[in-house]
Design an enzyme around this catalytic site. Structure first.
Site, PDB file in Angstrom:
ATOM      1  N   HIS A 187     -92.814  48.365   3.785  1.00 42.51           N
ATOM      2  CA  HIS A 187     -94.282  48.410   3.677  1.00 42.51           C
ATOM      3  C   HIS A 187     -94.601  48.196   2.197  1.00 42.51           C
ATOM      4  O   HIS A 187     -94.622  49.143   1.416  1.00 42.51           O
ATOM      5  CB  HIS A 187     -94.823  49.762   4.157  1.00 42.51           C
ATOM      6  CG  HIS A 187     -94.662  49.978   5.616  1.00 42.51           C
ATOM      7  ND1 HIS A 187     -95.337  49.230   6.562  1.00 42.51           N
ATOM      8  CD2 HIS A 187     -93.896  50.852   6.320  1.00 42.51           C
ATOM      9  CE1 HIS A 187     -95.008  49.638   7.772  1.00 42.51           C
ATOM     10  NE2 HIS A 187     -94.130  50.623   7.655  1.00 42.51           N
ATOM     11  N   ASP A 243     -94.864  44.697   6.030  1.00 44.30           N
ATOM     12  CA  ASP A 243     -96.215  44.210   5.727  1.00 44.30           C
ATOM     13  C   ASP A 243     -96.406  44.237   4.212  1.00 44.30           C
ATOM     14  O   ASP A 243     -95.679  44.923   3.497  1.00 44.30           O
ATOM     15  CB  ASP A 243     -97.343  44.950   6.479  1.00 44.30           C
ATOM     16  CG  ASP A 243     -97.247  46.456   6.473  1.00 44.30           C
ATOM     17  OD1 ASP A 243     -96.695  47.017   5.512  1.00 44.30           O
ATOM     18  OD2 ASP A 243     -97.762  47.085   7.427  1.00 44.30           O
ATOM     19  N   ASN A 294     -83.851  54.924   9.264  1.00 44.98           N
ATOM     20  CA  ASN A 294     -84.932  54.004   8.909  1.00 44.98           C
ATOM     21  C   ASN A 294     -85.872  54.689   7.917  1.00 44.98           C
ATOM     22  O   ASN A 294     -86.193  55.863   8.081  1.00 44.98           O
ATOM     23  CB  ASN A 294     -85.688  53.685  10.220  1.00 44.98           C
ATOM     24  CG  ASN A 294     -86.705  52.589  10.105  1.00 44.98           C
ATOM     25  OD1 ASN A 294     -86.395  51.493   9.616  1.00 44.98           O
ATOM     26  ND2 ASN A 294     -87.924  52.845  10.558  1.00 44.98           N
ATOM     27  N   GLU A 307     -87.317  58.412   8.210  1.00 43.06           N
ATOM     28  CA  GLU A 307     -87.935  58.998   7.016  1.00 43.06           C
ATOM     29  C   GLU A 307     -87.396  60.383   6.676  1.00 43.06           C
ATOM     30  O   GLU A 307     -88.153  61.345   6.506  1.00 43.06           O
ATOM     31  CB  GLU A 307     -89.467  58.995   7.174  1.00 43.06           C
ATOM     32  CG  GLU A 307     -89.979  57.574   7.406  1.00 43.06           C
ATOM     33  CD  GLU A 307     -91.474  57.469   7.710  1.00 43.06           C
ATOM     34  OE1 GLU A 307     -92.170  58.482   7.682  1.00 43.06           O
ATOM     35  OE2 GLU A 307     -91.927  56.344   7.986  1.00 43.06           O
ATOM     36  N   GLU A 345     -90.265  47.010   9.347  1.00 44.00           N
ATOM     37  CA  GLU A 345     -91.717  47.266   9.505  1.00 44.00           C
ATOM     38  C   GLU A 345     -92.506  46.527   8.428  1.00 44.00           C
ATOM     39  O   GLU A 345     -93.397  47.087   7.792  1.00 44.00           O
ATOM     40  CB  GLU A 345     -92.005  48.772   9.389  1.00 44.00           C
ATOM     41  CG  GLU A 345     -91.233  49.625  10.376  1.00 44.00           C
ATOM     42  CD  GLU A 345     -91.594  51.107  10.332  1.00 44.00           C
ATOM     43  OE1 GLU A 345     -92.627  51.460   9.732  1.00 44.00           O
ATOM     44  OE2 GLU A 345     -90.842  51.909  10.907  1.00 44.00           O
TER      45      GLU A 345
HETATM   46  O1  G3I Z   1    -103.724  58.214  20.397  1.00 41.85           O
HETATM   47  C1  G3I Z   1    -104.898  58.531  19.637  1.00 41.85           C
HETATM   48  C2  G3I Z   1    -106.140  58.197  20.426  1.00 41.85           C
HETATM   49  O2  G3I Z   1    -106.180  58.997  21.564  1.00 41.85           O
HETATM   50  C3  G3I Z   1    -107.364  58.418  19.523  1.00 41.85           C
HETATM   51  O3  G3I Z   1    -108.510  58.008  20.192  1.00 41.85           O
HETATM   52  C4  G3I Z   1    -107.238  57.616  18.224  1.00 41.85           C
HETATM   53  C5  G3I Z   1    -108.399  57.892  17.278  1.00 41.85           C
HETATM   54  O4  G3I Z   1    -107.996  57.795  15.934  1.00 41.85           O
HETATM   55  O5  G3I Z   1    -106.044  57.985  17.590  1.00 41.85           O
HETATM   56  C6  G3I Z   1    -104.895  57.719  18.363  1.00 41.85           C
HETATM   57  O6  G3I Z   1    -103.744  58.070  17.622  1.00 41.85           O
HETATM   58  C7  G3I Z   1    -103.423  57.200  16.563  1.00 41.85           C
HETATM   59  C8  G3I Z   1    -102.028  56.614  16.828  1.00 41.85           C
HETATM   60  O7  G3I Z   1    -101.607  55.847  15.722  1.00 41.85           O
HETATM   61  C9  G3I Z   1    -102.018  55.719  18.074  1.00 41.85           C
HETATM   62  O8  G3I Z   1    -102.913  54.668  17.924  1.00 41.85           O
HETATM   63  C10 G3I Z   1    -103.394  58.024  15.277  1.00 41.85           C
HETATM   64  O9  G3I Z   1    -104.691  58.445  14.947  1.00 41.85           O
HETATM   65  C11 G3I Z   1    -102.827  57.209  14.149  1.00 41.85           C
HETATM   66  O10 G3I Z   1    -102.628  58.069  13.029  1.00 41.85           O
HETATM   67  C12 G3I Z   1    -101.475  56.623  14.547  1.00 41.85           C
HETATM   68  O11 G3I Z   1    -101.024  55.810  13.479  1.00 41.85           O
HETATM   69  C13 G3I Z   1     -99.689  55.359  13.578  1.00 41.85           C
HETATM   70  C14 G3I Z   1     -98.867  55.913  12.404  1.00 41.85           C
HETATM   71  O12 G3I Z   1     -97.558  55.391  12.475  1.00 41.85           O
HETATM   72  C15 G3I Z   1     -98.781  57.419  12.407  1.00 41.85           C
HETATM   73  O13 G3I Z   1     -98.088  57.852  11.261  1.00 41.85           O
HETATM   74  C16 G3I Z   1     -99.713  53.845  13.482  1.00 41.85           C
HETATM   75  O14 G3I Z   1    -100.378  53.313  14.622  1.00 41.85           O
HETATM   76  C17 G3I Z   1     -98.278  53.323  13.434  1.00 41.85           C
HETATM   77  O15 G3I Z   1     -98.313  51.932  13.184  1.00 41.85           O
HETATM   78  C18 G3I Z   1     -97.549  54.015  12.288  1.00 41.85           C
HETATM   79  O16 G3I Z   1     -96.232  53.533  12.208  1.00 41.85           O
HETATM   80  C19 G3I Z   1     -95.401  54.101  11.214  1.00 41.85           C
HETATM   81  C20 G3I Z   1     -93.987  54.047  11.730  1.00 41.85           C
HETATM   82  O17 G3I Z   1     -93.903  54.690  12.965  1.00 41.85           O
HETATM   83  C21 G3I Z   1     -92.996  54.655  10.732  1.00 41.85           C
HETATM   84  N1  G3I Z   1     -93.139  54.055   9.433  1.00 41.85           N
HETATM   85  C22 G3I Z   1     -94.491  54.011   8.884  1.00 41.85           C
HETATM   86  C23 G3I Z   1     -95.438  53.346   9.881  1.00 41.85           C
HETATM   87  C24 G3I Z   1     -96.820  53.233   9.299  1.00 41.85           C
HETATM   88  O18 G3I Z   1     -97.397  54.509   9.125  1.00 41.85           O
END
Ligand code: G3I
Length: 369
Positions: free
Chosen positions: A258, A289, A222, A181, A287
């Site tokens: 996405h 969806d 990416n 990004e 990725e």
């Molecule tokens: O690890 C913490 C955990 O300790 C806590 O209890 C929980 C409560 O909300 O949050 C956890 O962190 C989360 C993390 O995922 C792991 O699960 C974050 O809040 C959450 O914001 C984070 O989201 C991820 C996101 O990237 C962040 O931008 C998504 O799972 C993940 O699928 C997403 O993936 C990204 C790609 O890397 C890049 N392209 C876009 C894609 C979608 O956003």
């Protein structure tokens, strides 16, 4: 209503077959349309012959492609989820476990436990792994974001992070999303800490450092919203051309894909993939969806299925498009509802792990029944 029931019956029967859980649902066979009946008779005779129904991965392999899914560590305690992840796909991407915040939580202290868990699962299931991601402005550890860095300091930090992680996964991942990004929607560079401190050359440096650490792994840039031809994908095309001219080790471009029904399908996807192929690069849908505004209706799910079919066909039509990865495969673990309130239902399996119309569209696009 009756149509809905039939659709569900067909979906459940196919799921049972797809998941290798045994015989289909013969009781409903006479209710179903002729094409579904034929397919299920064929499946039944395949099973009698000792064959199992080909998975999405099997079908993709017939085209020399992989078909994958992202996954995340907390989900790996869900038995039925893990079973389907292991049987239907031949590639997985850790959704979070290889990101900077997870792998270098303190400066110079590396923790690869989450990424390793995904790699070990992939090995057990003979799946390939896409490394995601080395350089990204999001999900950085606090020690990195909480202070100012001089250019020489940040270069050293970046180089060490990239090389330690790439060395750790050498021979275990087939590709890396090296920089994720990097551009804004209008094609200007995103003003990340790396860009602001090091200038645009950080991208070439990141690729060179990764290549030094593992000369065999495929190195990708990416991004999202680059599926269609436009200012952002043009920026990647320009940059990729420059990097190739400078012999920087760049091997592919990842199109996250996405997509959202309300914004329209990127009709130039195939042409766009092709123009990157012409630069001598691989491409991949990394990725995927297709989200929608809830509630999901039969019409929206049919349109979603069509988009999954179209994007898969676009990849198959372009020789150097190497594979498709769903950003997880079930609505149970989709990132969408938490990030886009009121939207969801984005993946080919529903929250009960039952296949949706999109799943059958994927099979058809890949030449299966
Ligand atoms: O690890 C913490 C955990 O300790 C806590 O209890 C929980 C409560 O909300 O949050 C956890 O962190 C989360 C993390 O995922 C792991 O699960 C974050 O809040 C959450 O914001 C984070 O989201 C991820 C996101 O990237 C962040 O931008 C998504 O799972 C993940 O699928 C997403 O993936 C990204 C790609 O890397 C890049 N392209 C876009 C894609 C979608 O956003």
């Amino acid at each position: 209503m009756r149509k809905n029931r039939l659709r569900l019956a067909g979906a459940v029967a196919a799921f049972v077959v797809a998941a290798g859980l045994g015989a289909g649902s013969p009781a409903q066979a006479s209710d179903r349309p002729a094409s579904e009946r034929q397919a299920s008779e064929q499946e039944a005779s395949d099973r009698q012959a000792g064959d199992r129904q080909p998975t999405l991965a099997d079908l993709a392999q017939r085209h020399g492609r992989y078909f994958g899914s992202a996954t995340d560590n907390p989900e790996l305690t869900d038995g039925p989820y893990v079973a389907l992840l292991g049987s239907e796909f031949d590639q997985i991407t850790p959704g979070n476990g290889m990101k900077w915040y997870a792998t270098e939580p303190e400066q110079g202290v590396f923790d690869f436990s989450q990424g390793d868990e995904v790699v070990n699962l992939a090995r057990a299931n003979r799946q390939k792994v896409r490394g995601h991601t080395l350089v990204w402005h999001s999900q950085l550890p606090e020690w990195l974001t909480a202070r100012e860095w001089t250019a020489p300091e940040l270069r050293a930090v970046l180089k060490k992070h990239i090389q330690t992680e790439v060395r750790h996964y050498r021979g275990k991942v087939f590709a890396w999303d090296v920089v994720n990004e990097a551009f804004n929607e209008d094609g200007t560079y995103r003003e990340t800490v790396f860009y602001k401190t090091l200038g645009p050359g950080y991208i070439a440096d990141a690729l060179r450092w990764a290549h030094q650490a593992d000369p065999r792994v495929k190195l990708y840039l990416n991004d999202y919203n680059i599926e269609g031809i436009g200012p952002k994908s043009d920026a990647y095309h320009r940059l990729a051309k420059e990097l190739k001219a400078q012999r920087v080790p760049l091997h592919g471009i990842g199109f996250q894909a996405h997509l959202a029904l309300q914004y329209g399908y990127p009709t130039t996807l195939e042409d766009n993939l092709r123009r990157f192929s012409r630069l001598g690069l691989d491409t991949a849908l990394t990725e995927v969806d297709v989200r929608m505004q809830l509630p999901a209706t039969e019409e929206k799910l049919a349109q979603q299925a069509q988009w999954y079919r179209d994007l898969t066909e676009a990849c198959l039509a372009v020789r150097r498009c190497v594979g498709v990865t769903l950003w997880d495969y079930t609505d149970k673990y989709s990132w969408i509802p938490a990030f886009f309130p009121g939207e969801g239902a984005a993946l080919p399996w529903d929250e009960q792990l039952l296949p949706k119309p999109a799943y059958f569209a994927l099979r058809e696009a890949l030449g299966g029944r």
